[in-house]
Design a protein around this motif. Sequence first.
Motif, PDB file in Angstrom:
ATOM      1  N   UNK A 141      46.750  35.202  44.925  1.00 16.62           N
ATOM      2  CA  UNK A 141      46.736  35.399  43.481  1.00 16.62           C
ATOM      3  C   UNK A 141      45.302  35.603  43.032  1.00 16.62           C
ATOM      4  N   UNK A 142      45.099  36.659  42.255  1.00 14.24           N
ATOM      5  CA  UNK A 142      43.771  36.937  41.698  1.00 14.24           C
ATOM      6  C   UNK A 142      43.902  37.054  40.185  1.00 14.24           C
ATOM      7  N   UNK A 143      42.945  36.465  39.483  1.00 12.13           N
ATOM      8  CA  UNK A 143      42.932  36.555  38.021  1.00 12.13           C
ATOM      9  C   UNK A 143      41.526  36.904  37.567  1.00 12.13           C
ATOM     10  N   UNK A 144      41.430  37.931  36.749  1.00 14.05           N
ATOM     11  CA  UNK A 144      40.153  38.346  36.175  1.00 14.05           C
ATOM     12  C   UNK A 144      39.870  37.451  34.972  1.00 14.05           C
ATOM     13  N   UNK A 145      38.828  36.664  35.058  1.00 12.53           N
ATOM     14  CA  UNK A 145      38.480  35.724  33.988  1.00 12.53           C
ATOM     15  C   UNK A 145      37.555  36.337  32.941  1.00 12.53           C
ATOM     16  N   UNK A 146      37.186  37.606  33.124  1.00 11.46           N
ATOM     17  CA  UNK A 146      36.242  38.242  32.187  1.00 11.46           C
ATOM     18  C   UNK A 146      36.995  39.021  31.107  1.00 11.46           C
ATOM     19  N   UNK A 147      36.217  39.587  30.175  1.00 10.29           N
ATOM     20  CA  UNK A 147      36.794  40.368  29.077  1.00 10.29           C
ATOM     21  C   UNK A 147      36.697  41.870  29.317  1.00 10.29           C
ATOM     22  N   UNK A 148      36.505  42.263  30.575  1.00 10.99           N
ATOM     23  CA  UNK A 148      36.446  43.682  30.918  1.00 10.99           C
ATOM     24  C   UNK A 148      37.061  43.912  32.299  1.00 10.99           C
ATOM     25  N   UNK A 149      37.471  45.155  32.591  1.00  8.36           N
ATOM     26  CA  UNK A 149      38.038  45.435  33.920  1.00  8.36           C
ATOM     27  C   UNK A 149      36.989  45.216  35.011  1.00  8.36           C
ATOM     28  N   UNK A 150      37.424  44.691  36.141  1.00  8.73           N
ATOM     29  CA  UNK A 150      36.533  44.431  37.271  1.00  8.73           C
ATOM     30  C   UNK A 150      37.228  44.909  38.549  1.00  8.73           C
ATOM     31  N   UNK A 151      36.471  45.619  39.387  1.00 11.07           N
ATOM     32  CA  UNK A 151      37.002  46.107  40.660  1.00 11.07           C
ATOM     33  C   UNK A 151      36.342  45.344  41.798  1.00 11.07           C
ATOM     34  N   UNK A 152      37.172  44.918  42.736  1.00 10.85           N
ATOM     35  CA  UNK A 152      36.662  44.197  43.896  1.00 10.85           C
ATOM     36  C   UNK A 152      37.266  44.746  45.176  1.00 10.85           C
ATOM     37  N   UNK A 153      36.626  44.428  46.275  1.00  9.06           N
ATOM     38  CA  UNK A 153      37.144  44.772  47.595  1.00  9.06           C
ATOM     39  C   UNK A 153      37.034  43.538  48.472  1.00  9.06           C
ATOM     40  N   UNK A 154      38.006  43.369  49.360  1.00  3.95           N
ATOM     41  CA  UNK A 154      38.056  42.164  50.176  1.00  3.95           C
ATOM     42  C   UNK A 154      37.670  42.446  51.620  1.00  3.95           C
ATOM     43  N   UNK A 155      36.890  41.541  52.170  1.00  9.03           N
ATOM     44  CA  UNK A 155      36.658  41.524  53.612  1.00  9.03           C
ATOM     45  C   UNK A 155      37.490  40.379  54.163  1.00  9.03           C
ATOM     46  N   UNK A 156      37.728  40.403  55.458  1.00 17.78           N
ATOM     47  CA  UNK A 156      38.606  39.391  56.036  1.00 17.78           C
ATOM     48  C   UNK A 156      38.184  39.089  57.458  1.00 17.78           C
ATOM     49  N   UNK A 157      38.594  37.926  57.924  1.00 19.24           N
ATOM     50  CA  UNK A 157      38.441  37.590  59.335  1.00 19.24           C
ATOM     51  C   UNK A 157      39.436  36.495  59.697  1.00 19.24           C
ATOM     52  N   UNK A 158      39.552  36.297  60.995  1.00 17.36           N
ATOM     53  CA  UNK A 158      40.471  35.305  61.535  1.00 17.36           C
ATOM     54  C   UNK A 158      39.672  34.350  62.406  1.00 17.36           C
ATOM     55  N   UNK A 159      39.976  33.058  62.301  1.00 14.09           N
ATOM     56  CA  UNK A 159      39.403  32.083  63.221  1.00 14.09           C
ATOM     57  C   UNK A 159      40.552  31.289  63.826  1.00 14.09           C
ATOM     58  N   UNK A 160      40.455  30.941  65.079  1.00 17.83           N
ATOM     59  CA  UNK A 160      39.367  31.253  65.990  1.00 17.83           C
ATOM     60  C   UNK A 160      39.282  32.767  66.243  1.00 17.83           C
ATOM     61  N   UNK A 161      38.068  33.242  66.480  1.00 19.00           N
ATOM     62  CA  UNK A 161      37.808  34.669  66.623  1.00 19.00           C
ATOM     63  C   UNK A 161      38.649  35.319  67.720  1.00 19.00           C
ATOM     64  N   UNK A 162      38.954  34.572  68.792  1.00 17.00           N
ATOM     65  CA  UNK A 162      39.736  35.137  69.898  1.00 17.00           C
ATOM     66  C   UNK A 162      41.140  35.548  69.444  1.00 17.00           C
ATOM     67  N   UNK A 163      41.627  34.950  68.373  1.00 23.28           N
ATOM     68  CA  UNK A 163      42.973  35.255  67.887  1.00 23.28           C
ATOM     69  C   UNK A 163      43.020  36.540  67.073  1.00 23.28           C
ATOM     70  N   UNK A 164      41.869  37.056  66.668  1.00 20.57           N
ATOM     71  CA  UNK A 164      41.823  38.244  65.822  1.00 20.57           C
ATOM     72  C   UNK A 164      42.576  39.429  66.374  1.00 20.57           C
ATOM     73  N   UNK A 165      42.467  39.660  67.674  1.00 16.88           N
ATOM     74  CA  UNK A 165      43.127  40.835  68.246  1.00 16.88           C
ATOM     75  C   UNK A 165      44.636  40.679  68.326  1.00 16.88           C
ATOM     76  N   UNK A 166      45.151  39.489  68.069  1.00 21.54           N
ATOM     77  CA  UNK A 166      46.595  39.258  68.091  1.00 21.54           C
ATOM     78  C   UNK A 166      47.179  39.080  66.690  1.00 21.54           C
ATOM     79  N   UNK A 167      46.323  39.053  65.682  1.00 21.91           N
ATOM     80  CA  UNK A 167      46.780  38.908  64.302  1.00 21.91           C
ATOM     81  C   UNK A 167      46.897  40.313  63.719  1.00 21.91           C
ATOM     82  N   UNK A 168      48.114  40.767  63.487  1.00 18.68           N
ATOM     83  CA  UNK A 168      48.376  42.147  63.082  1.00 18.68           C
ATOM     84  C   UNK A 168      48.816  42.223  61.627  1.00 18.68           C
ATOM     85  N   UNK A 169      48.135  43.053  60.847  1.00 19.39           N
ATOM     86  CA  UNK A 169      48.502  43.264  59.453  1.00 19.39           C
ATOM     87  C   UNK A 169      49.254  44.582  59.326  1.00 19.39           C
ATOM     88  N   UNK A 170      50.382  44.517  58.644  1.00 19.26           N
ATOM     89  CA  UNK A 170      51.196  45.703  58.389  1.00 19.26           C
ATOM     90  C   UNK A 170      50.834  46.262  57.015  1.00 19.26           C
TER      91      UNK A 170
END
Length: 187
Positions: A102-131
């Motif tokens: 859930x994301x909520x913009x707390x300001x009085x104007x439009x705001x654009x964001x982009x997300x970075x992501x990671x998985x820990x433990x790092x070794x599990x990253x190659x097995x965590x699949x996003x559709x």
Amino acid sequence: MTALAATQKSNVKTALMAGAIAIGMVGMGFAAVPLYRIFCQVTGFGGTTMRVSEAQAATVQAVSKTVVVRFDANQRGLPWEFKPERPTDTVSIGARDMSVFIAKNLSDQPVTGTATFNVTPAQAGKYFNKIQCFCFTEQTLKAGEQIRMPVLYYVDPKIMTDPDTKDIEEITLSYTFYPVDQPGQGS
């Protein structure tokens, strides 16, 4: 050819080689970030998750073993409240599951964001699949707007046969939202 002419020819050759090396180094500098990103996406290095299509996901069979997935949400420099709807979920390995952030913009104007992501433990990253994931595109929230952003994912059963990951019982999926500079907006 005189000694002076030979020296000048040698100097020109050396200067051209040095220039070519400098241009090559600058080119490699620009190519390093996209090449590193591709490397991480292909190998899961550094906890980078894998991205798969719906068709690829449909071929995976769920197993009886489960894993706990924890969800972490952060923002840097955005006037947003950002959090997972549920902090944890127990999922069957190989089964598709969905988490909602859930994301909520707390300001009085439009705001654009982009997300970075990671998985820990790092070794599990190659097995965590996003559709599907909100992190694949920029998100713009109007002033005061709140949205629900789903992530559709599964943990590949191959995690159970890898000696480095077979004993993992908990995986953390972490997102950090950053502002995106838009034309006409301040930095």
